[in-house]
Design an enzyme around this catalytic site. Structure first.
Site, PDB file in Angstrom:
ATOM      1  CB  CYS A  30      33.735  67.401  37.285  1.00  0.00           C
ATOM      2  SG  CYS A  30      34.995  68.455  38.041  1.00  0.00           S
ATOM      3  CG  HIS A  58      37.120  41.485  48.849  1.00  0.00           C
ATOM      4  ND1 HIS A  58      37.765  41.069  47.706  1.00  0.00           N
ATOM      5  CD2 HIS A  58      36.494  42.640  48.514  1.00  0.00           C
ATOM      6  CE1 HIS A  58      37.551  41.924  46.728  1.00  0.00           C
ATOM      7  NE2 HIS A  58      36.766  42.891  47.191  1.00  0.00           N
TER       8      HIS A  58
END
Length: 667
Positions: A12, A581
Site C-alpha cells: 500500500c 458452506h
C-alpha cells in the site's frame, strides 16, 4: 527449497497497515482452502518475506494486491490476478482472489468464469494502473514529508523565530533542525515525481523524474528586467500537481525512447542506459515541463484558492469536506488525496513562515486533516469498550489495539469494522471525522507536523482543544456505532430462536460454544452411502437434511446460500474432498453435515480435477458468519492438510468413526 501453491505480493502507499492486513487475509484464506502460501510484503521498511525465483517458478498461481509497484513482471506467464490492496483486506475477499488466480489457467477457463464483476474490473484496470504509479510516488514521498515536517515543527519548541539569528529567541540547534527539515520537505516534489516515473519506466526514468520534480518546484526562470527566459531569473513553482504531471511524463517518455532505440545493436545496451536514455529523456521532459509551467502554476494557484474559498464559506463546509474524504476509504485514494493536499499546503505554510496568512491556513488545514484521520480507530475503541457484549472477542481485541493506532495517526485499523457493515458504519466514521475537523478549524488549531498523531502535541498550537475536538468526534461516532451494533444484535436474537433465552445474548456476542464441543458433528448427520448425480443434487440433499434435523427452517434458503458461495468460487478441494458452506438466517444453529459418495460426484470443480467423494458441509447462522464460520472452516481446512485425517474419513464407512475423527479436529 519449499514450494508454495500460491504466492502473493502486497503493498500500500504508506506501507503501514493495508500491506499487512492483506497479507494476513490471504494467508487465512489459503488455509481455509488447504493451500500453502507465501506473501511478500512491500511495506515502509522495504520488501519483507521476499519471493525467490524458484518459489515463483514452483507456484500454481499468483495474487498481486498492491497500490504500488511490486515488480509484477517477475510473475510473467504465471496464472495471476492483480488488484488494488483494498480488495484483499478481508478473508472472504482474499479467498475470491485466490480462486480467481487458480482459475486463470487459460483463455477458455477465464472466459467460462467471466462475469459482470470481472468485466467491470477489466474496464477499471487502466485507472488502477495509473493509481498504482501515483501511489508508488506518494509512498516514497511521505517519509520525506514526515521527517522534514516533524523536524521543522520540533524546531519551533525553542520559539517561532528561533531559526532567525536576528531574533531574540534564536537558538543555533533549532536553526539547524529547521534547515534539515526544510531540505527534507523540499525533496517532497522531486521524490514524488521521480518514483512515479520509476514505477512506469523503471530505473532509467529516475533521472528525468527528478529533473521534472525540480522544475515543478522552481518553475520557468524569467529575468525581472527583460521579461525574457533567464537561467539567473526567478520562476513561479507549481507544486505537487506539477510533480505528478512530471512523473507521468518522464515515465512514458522513457517507454517511448525504449521503442525508438529498440533497433540499435544489442552491444549498445550499455550506451543506451548510461547516455542515450538520460540525455534525451531529460531534454524532452525538461523542455515540456518548462513549457507548461505557466498553465500549471495557474492551476495550482486556482486549487489553493478553491480550498481557501471553502474556508471562507465557514468551518463547517471545509471541515465536512475534509472529514468525509479522510473517513471515506481510510487510507485509500480519497483519503490520500486529502492527506497529500494537506501536506502540500503545509509545505507552502512552512516556507511562508510563522505568522503569515499562508502559514495560518496551511497549519490549520493540516490539523483538521490529522484530526479526521485519528478519529475512526478511536471510534472503534470507544464502541468495543462501551458496547463490549455486542462485539466478538476478535473485534474487541482489534478495537483496543486501535487506541494505539488512532493516537499515532494510523487510520487503517478501522477498516475491518467498516468492511463488515459498510452501511451505516462508513457514514458514522465520516460524521465523527467531520465533527473533529470542523471543531479543529473552529478552535483555531495549528499543526506544523504532517504526521505523528498525539506524539506531536508539544508543537501543536491549541493542542488541548485539538484533543478535545478529536475526542468529541470519537465519542459521537462511538455512541452511534454502539447503537447500530445493539440494534443489529437484538435483530439477530429475534431472528434466531434460542433454547435458553438467558444465554442467547452471550451466544450471539461470542463464538457459539457448540463449535468447541466434542460432539459437534452428530452421527445422525453423517451419510456414508449416497449416490449423487451432480453437485447441486448433493447440496440439495444436505439442505433438506438440515431442515429434518432442526438445524435450518428453510431448505430453499439454505440451498441458495450454498449456491451463492459456489458462485463466488468453488469449494471443491483436492483428493476427493469439498467444504461447501452456507451462511443464512434460515440456519438456526451452527452444524456440520457430512455426505460420502464412493463413486464420486462429478461436475464439482476441484483444484486437482478429481470428483468429490466426501463433502464436509458447514451450516452457519447469519449472526455467526464472521466468528463460528471462520473458526470451523479454518479447522476443517487445516485437518484436510493431514494425510491421516483424509485417509480415515475417506476410507471409513462407519458414521460414528467419521464423526469422531472430525470432532477431534474441531476441539
Amino acid at each position: 527449497m519449499a514450494k508454495f501453491d500460491i504466492i502473493a505480493a502486497t503493498g500500500c502507499p504508506t506501507g503501514i497497515a493495508h500491506t499487512f492486513m492483506a497479507k494476513e487475509a490471504l494467508e487465512k484464506a489459503a488455509a481455509e482452502r488447504g493451500l500453502t502460501i507465501k506473501v511478500e510484503t512491500h511495506g515502509q521498511v522495504g520488501v519483507e518475506n521476499e519471493l525467490t525465483k524458484s518459489e515463483i517458478a514452483g507456484a500454481k498461481a499468483v495474487v498481486v494486491a498492491a497500490d504500488k509497484d511490486v515488480q509484477a513482471e517477475r510473475f510473467a506467464g504465471k496464472p495471476m490476478v492483480s488488484v488494488g490492496v483494498s480488495k484483499a483486506l478481508s478473508v472472504e475477499a482474499a479467498g475470491k482472489l485466490i480462486d480467481r488466480a487458480l482459475a486463470a489457467k487459460g483463455d477458455d477457463t477465464v472466459a467460462a468464469a467471466a462475469d459482470i464483476e470481472d468485466e467491470v474490473e477489466e474496464k477499471e484496470s487502466i485507472g488502477h494502473v495509473i493509481y498504482k504509479h501515483l501511489m508508488n510516488g506518494v509512498s516514497h514521498m511521505l517519509v520525506f514529508v514526515v521527517a522534514g515536517g516533524v523536524l521543522t515543527a520540533v524546531s519551533f519548541l525553542w520559539g517561532i523565530t528561533s531559526f532567525d539569528s536576528t531574533a531574540s529567541d534564536y537558538n543555533s540547534f533549532a536553526a539547524m533542525l529547521k534547515i534539515i527539515g526544510g531540505i527534507a520537505m523540499n525533496l517532497m516534489v522531486p521524490v514524488l515525481s521521480a518514483y512515479i516515473a520509476e514505477s512506469i519506466g523503471k530505473r532509467p526514468a529516475l533521472v528525468p523524474g527528478f529533473v521534472a520534480g525540480m522544475i515543478a518546484i522552481q518553475g520557468l526562470p524569467v529575468n525581472a528586467e527583460t521579461g525574457m527566459i533567464d537561467a539567473g531569473g526567478a520562476g513561479v513553482g507549481f507544486g505537487f500537481l506539477g510533480g505528478i504531471v512530471g512523473g507521468f511524463l518522464a515515465g512514458y517518455v522513457i517507454l517511448l525512447l525504449e521503442k525508438v532505440f529498440a533497433g540499435l545493436p544489442k552491444n549498445l545496451d550499455g550506451l543506451k542506459a548510461i547516455f542515450l536514455y538520460p540525455l534525451f529523456s531529460t531534454a524532452i521532459v525538461g523542455l515540456v515541463m518548462l513549457g507548461i509551467s505557466g498553465p500549471m502554476a495557474a492551476i495550482n494557484t486556482a486549487m489553493m484558492d478553491f480550498l481557501k474559498g471553502l474556508s471562507a464559506s465557514g468551518a463547517v463546509v471545509l471541515g465536512l469536506a475534509i472529514g468525509c474524504m479522510c473517513a471515506f476509504d481510510m487510507g485509500g485514494p480519497v483519503n490520500k488525496a486529502a492527506y497529500v493536499t494537506g501536506t502540500a499546503m503545509l509545505t507552502e505554510a512552512l516556507a511562508a513562515g510563522v505568522g503569515t496568512d499562508t502559514y495560518n491556513f496551511g497549519t490549520n488545514f493540516m490539523a483538521a486533516v490529522s484530526a479526521a484521520n485519528i478519529v475512526p480507530p478511536l471510534i472503534t475503541t470507544f464502541a468495543v469498550v462501551v458496547g463490549k457484549k455486542y462485539f466478538s472477542q476478535e473485534d474487541h481485541d482489534a478495537g483496543v489495539v486501535n487506541l494505539i493506532l488512532g493516537c499515532t495517526h494510523i487510520t487503517e485499523g478501522a477498516i475491518p469494522f467498516m468492511t463488515k457493515n459498510i452501511w451505516p458504519v462508513m457514514p458514522i466514521m465520516m460524521l465523527g471525522s467531520s465533527i473533529a475537523s470542523i471543531l479543529t478549524i473552529m478552535f483555531n488549531v495549528h499543526d506544523p507536523a504532517p504526521h505523528g498523531g498525539f506524539l506531536v502535541l508539544p508543537v501543536v498550537e491549541n493542542g488541548p482543544l485539538w484533543v478535545l475536538a478529536i475526542l468529541i468526534g470519537a465519542v459521537v461516532g462511538g455512541i452511534l456505532f454502539v447503537a447500530f451494533k445493539k440494534y443489529d444484535f437484538e435483530k439477530n436474537q429475534k431472528a434466531a430462536p434460542a433454547a435458553n433465552p438467558v444465554e442467547a445474548p452471550k451466544a450471539a456476542a461470542v463464538e457459539a460454544p457448540k463449535a468447541e464441543a466434542a460432539d459437534f458433528v452428530k452421527v445422525e448427520n453423517v451419510f456414508v452411502a449416497e449416490d449423487f448425480a451432480s453437485r447441486d443434487e448433493a447440496l440439495s440433499f444436505v439442505s433438506n437434511q438440515a431442515v429434518k434435523a432442526g438445524i435450518a427452517s428453510d431448505a430453499d434458503a439454505v440451498m441458495n446460500a450454498f449456491l451463492a458461495r459456489e458462485a463466488e468460487g468453488t469449494t471443491g478441494m483436492m483428493e476427493g474432498f469439498a467444504i461447501p458452506h452456507a451462511k443464512s438466517d434460515a440456519i438456526t444453529e451452527a452444524a456440520v453435515i457430512v455426505v460420502k459418495d464412493e463413486s464420486g460426484v462429478t461436475g464439482w470443480d476441484t483444484m486437482d480435477g478429481a470428483p468429490v467423494n466426501v463433502a464436509i458441509a458447514l451450516l452457519i447462522p447469519g449472526a455467526q458468519a464472521g466468528t463460528t464460520h471462520l473458526k470451523i472452516l479454518s479447522k476443517v481446512a487445516e485437518a484436510l492438510m493431514d494425510e491421516d485425517f483424509r485417509a480415515t474419513v475417506k476410507g471409513s464407512t462407519d458414521a460414528a468413526e467419521i464423526a469422531k475423527t472430525i470432532n477431534a479436529r474441531l476441539v
